[in-house]
Design a protein around this motif. Structure first.
Motif, PDB file in Angstrom:
ATOM      1  N   TRP A 199      57.595 -46.856 -14.096  1.00  7.43           N
ATOM      2  CA  TRP A 199      56.271 -46.410 -13.663  1.00  7.43           C
ATOM      3  C   TRP A 199      56.037 -44.963 -14.088  1.00  7.43           C
ATOM      4  O   TRP A 199      54.912 -44.556 -14.324  1.00  7.43           O
ATOM      5  N   LYS A 222      53.067 -53.404 -13.920  1.00  6.81           N
ATOM      6  CA  LYS A 222      52.208 -52.236 -13.693  1.00  6.81           C
ATOM      7  C   LYS A 222      51.447 -52.378 -12.376  1.00  6.81           C
ATOM      8  O   LYS A 222      51.297 -51.419 -11.624  1.00  6.81           O
ATOM      9  N   ARG A 275      53.037 -51.426  -8.936  1.00 12.43           N
ATOM     10  CA  ARG A 275      53.067 -50.010  -8.530  1.00 12.43           C
ATOM     11  C   ARG A 275      52.136 -49.768  -7.346  1.00 12.43           C
ATOM     12  O   ARG A 275      52.479 -49.025  -6.423  1.00 12.43           O
ATOM     13  N   GLN A 308      53.220 -48.230  -3.439  1.00 10.07           N
ATOM     14  CA  GLN A 308      52.767 -46.881  -3.079  1.00 10.07           C
ATOM     15  C   GLN A 308      53.111 -46.487  -1.640  1.00 10.07           C
ATOM     16  O   GLN A 308      53.355 -45.327  -1.357  1.00 10.07           O
TER      17      GLN A 308
END
Length: 150
Positions: free
Chosen positions: A51, A106, A109, A113
């Motif tokens: 990331w 992707k 991610r 968080q």
């Protein structure tokens, strides 16, 4: 023979045990959090690196995670089988294998968080305390690495 242990040899006085048992507790905390993402802790670490910098080589990944490629290969394969990353030969040097996140990797991610905040909350520490502790641990790791390498 004296059966009273030397203070220096008491388990509760060992830095190594404090680090080891804290690592176990951290792993226990992360397990249910990462289960929500379908990741193991080693997979999560690899995803964190990607990331930050997608397209790293396997060798660079090993350096970032301070692990040899043999230990990373099964993790890379599992992430690839989960559809989170793909391996590609470098166009400049076919001997180099680069790791790229897929769209699914992707997108994960965003789901991840909240994890750092949950870990901070569980730690019972303030953000400044946690930052200071991390800095101390980074320094300790660097010193120990230097001492063990000669």
């Amino acid at each position: 023979m004296n059966s009273t242990p030397c203070e220096a040899l008491r388990l509760d006085n060992q830095l190594c045990f404090a680090l080891y048992s804290t690592s176990l507790a951290m792993g226990k905390l992360y397990k249910p959090l990462l289960n929500r993402l379908g990741l193991t802790y080693p997979q999560y670490l690899m995803m964190l690196v990607l990331w930050e910098e997608d397209g790293l080589t396997s060798t660079d990944m090993g350096k970032r995670l301070q692990q040899d490629l043999g230990a990373l290969s099964p993790v890379i394969k599992r992430l690839e089988n989960q559809g989170l990353l793909e391996r590609r030969r470098s166009a400049e040097d076919e001997r180099r294998v680069q790791l790229f996140l897929t769209g699914q990797g992707k997108a994960m991610r965003d789901q991840a968080q909240q994890l750092p905040g949950e870990v901070l909350c569980a730690s019972g520490l303030q953000l400044e305390q946690l930052a200071s502790l991390k800095q101390q641990l980074d320094s300790l790791r660097a010193n120990l690495s230097q001492a063990s390498s000669g």
